[in-house]
Design an enzyme around this catalytic site. Structure first.
Site, PDB file in Angstrom:
ATOM      1  N   ASN A  99      29.111  23.582  17.905  1.00 35.16           N
ATOM      2  CA  ASN A  99      30.143  22.952  17.084  1.00 35.16           C
ATOM      3  C   ASN A  99      29.416  22.363  15.883  1.00 35.16           C
ATOM      4  OD1 ASN A  99      32.111  21.432  15.883  1.00 35.16           O
ATOM      5  ND2 ASN A  99      32.370  19.976  17.583  1.00 35.16           N
ATOM      6  N   SER A 143      25.320  15.195  23.325  1.00 33.48           N
ATOM      7  CA  SER A 143      23.854  15.070  23.246  1.00 33.48           C
ATOM      8  C   SER A 143      23.129  16.041  24.170  1.00 33.48           C
ATOM      9  CB  SER A 143      23.425  13.617  23.528  1.00 33.48           C
ATOM     10  OG  SER A 143      23.981  12.746  22.569  1.00 33.48           O
ATOM     11  N   GLY A 148      26.783  12.524  19.963  1.00 27.27           N
ATOM     12  CA  GLY A 148      26.017  12.111  18.785  1.00 27.27           C
ATOM     13  C   GLY A 148      25.264  10.810  18.963  1.00 27.27           C
ATOM     14  N   LYS A 195      30.603  21.036  13.323  1.00 30.56           N
ATOM     15  CA  LYS A 195      31.315  19.895  12.730  1.00 30.56           C
ATOM     16  C   LYS A 195      31.357  20.061  11.205  1.00 30.56           C
ATOM     17  CE  LYS A 195      30.089  17.254  16.776  1.00 30.56           C
ATOM     18  NZ  LYS A 195      29.821  15.961  17.400  1.00 30.56           N
ATOM     19  N   GLU A 244      36.508  13.624  18.092  1.00 25.20           N
ATOM     20  CA  GLU A 244      36.485  13.137  16.699  1.00 25.20           C
ATOM     21  C   GLU A 244      37.854  13.320  16.055  1.00 25.20           C
ATOM     22  OE1 GLU A 244      33.042  15.383  15.593  1.00 25.20           O
ATOM     23  OE2 GLU A 244      31.823  14.082  16.863  1.00 25.20           O
ATOM     24  N   GLU A 285      33.512  16.338  27.377  1.00 33.71           N
ATOM     25  CA  GLU A 285      32.647  15.634  26.437  1.00 33.71           C
ATOM     26  C   GLU A 285      32.922  14.131  26.514  1.00 33.71           C
ATOM     27  OE1 GLU A 285      31.288  18.520  23.129  1.00 33.71           O
ATOM     28  OE2 GLU A 285      33.051  17.468  22.440  1.00 33.71           O
ATOM     29  N   HIS A 311      39.035  17.918  20.010  1.00 35.06           N
ATOM     30  CA  HIS A 311      37.735  17.241  19.996  1.00 35.06           C
ATOM     31  C   HIS A 311      37.950  15.734  19.832  1.00 35.06           C
ATOM     32  CE1 HIS A 311      33.738  15.985  18.812  1.00 35.06           C
ATOM     33  NE2 HIS A 311      33.309  17.099  19.390  1.00 35.06           N
TER      34      HIS A 311
HETATM   35  P1  13P Z   1      26.243  16.272  19.965  1.00 34.14           P
HETATM   36  O1  13P Z   1      25.620  17.426  20.702  1.00 34.14           O
HETATM   37  O2  13P Z   1      25.728  16.138  18.557  1.00 34.14           O
HETATM   38  O3  13P Z   1      26.187  15.001  20.750  1.00 34.14           O
HETATM   39  O4  13P Z   1      27.798  16.639  19.793  1.00 34.14           O
HETATM   40  C1  13P Z   1      28.502  17.048  20.895  1.00 34.14           C
HETATM   41  C2  13P Z   1      29.840  17.490  20.464  1.00 34.14           C
HETATM   42  O5  13P Z   1      30.650  16.711  20.027  1.00 34.14           O
HETATM   43  C3  13P Z   1      30.138  18.921  20.551  1.00 34.14           C
HETATM   44  O6  13P Z   1      31.485  19.156  20.317  1.00 34.14           O
END
Ligand code: 13P
Length: 255
Positions: A13, A216, A176, A15, A100, A170, A98
């Site tokens: 992803n 992560s 993150g 982002k 976010e 997740e 997601h």
């Molecule tokens: P990270 O691997 O940067 O923690 O992000 C995970 C994520 O949100 C994947 O959709």
């Protein structure tokens, strides 16, 4: 056990990262790394990179996904992209729900359900994201939260189309932050998600569903996570932006 029957999928992803030139460089670096891997390889990229990604991955084992989709087919929805627009380009996967998007863009379980149905009806594979916040974990309501997210998102899906759903667990507190759920914590919730799916669609559907962990997950901790019975791959943020790191995840998921 059933793990061997399921398809392990590592999905990146990206982002809101990478312009077209950077995207092309990363994909070119990924191609030889991904070529001999047996797991599913997906890169979910910003809308502006879809065309580049589709062109550069043609004839390879890398599949391309979007990071969101609107639920209507067309119309006055400024700034939105429909599932038909994506499939017409050749995009096969889409991330929905997601954290976010839930956190910053007003995404709710109800809109996740609508987007999921629109994507499934267009023939896409949905990577449905669920997960609890730190506060919810500390309150001991992780299972209630995750069950509600799964049940509402898939409430309108049929047994047949749900085969095109991948669920990514997740935990919001692990995204993150460098804080990974322990392999046992991740396994516990992924197993619970499978049980929830079994309750809705039957054990066979649940046993066949790819359930990923995300948060992560990286080249160092992936082996322990991917060894778990109910973790069939990963949804990878930061580590998907560096070809060599993503390659380690692909290698591990292909064992
Ligand atoms: P990270 O691997 O940067 O923690 O992000 C995970 C994520 O949100 C994947 O959709």
């Amino acid at each position: 056990m059933n793990k061997a029957l399921r398809k392990a999928i590592i999905a990146g992803n990206w982002k809101m990262n990478k312009n077209r030139k950077e995207a092309a460089e990363l994909i070119e670096a990924l191609k030889p790394i991904a070529a001999d891997k047996t797991c599913g390889v997906v890169i979910c990229v910003p809308f502006t990179n879809l065309e580049t990604a589709l062109n550069l991955t043609e004839g390879t084992n890398i599949e391309v996904g979007a990071e969101n989709v609107h639920f209507e087919k067309s119309g006055a929805f400024t700034g939105e992209i429909s599932a038909d627009m994506l499939t017409e380009m050749g995009v096969k996967y889409v991330i929905i729900g997601h954290s976010e998007r839930r956190q910053y863009f007003g995404e709710t379980d109800a809109t996740v359900c609508k987007r999921t149905m629109a994507a499934l009806e267009a023939g896409m594979t949905v990577i449905l994201c669920v997960g609890e916040t730190l506060e919810e974990r500390e309150l001991g309501i992780t299972e209630e939260i995750v069950a509600k997210q799964v049940k509402v998102a898939l409430s309108k899906a049929c047994e047949k189309c749900v085969k095109n759903v991948v669920i990514a667990y997740e935990p919001v507190w692990a995204i993150g932050t460098g804080k990974t759920a322990t392999a046992d914590q991740a396994e516990e919730v992924c197993a619970f998600i499978r049980k929830t799916v079994a309750g809705m669609f039957g054990q066979d559907v649940a046993d066949g569903m790819t359930i990923q962990y995300g948060g992560s997950m990286n080249e160092k901790n992936c082996a322990e996570l991917l060894a778990k019975e109910n973790i069939d791959g990963g949804l990878i943020g930061g580590a998907s932006l560096v070809a060599e790191k993503f390659g380690v995840l692909l290698e591990e998921a292909s064992k």
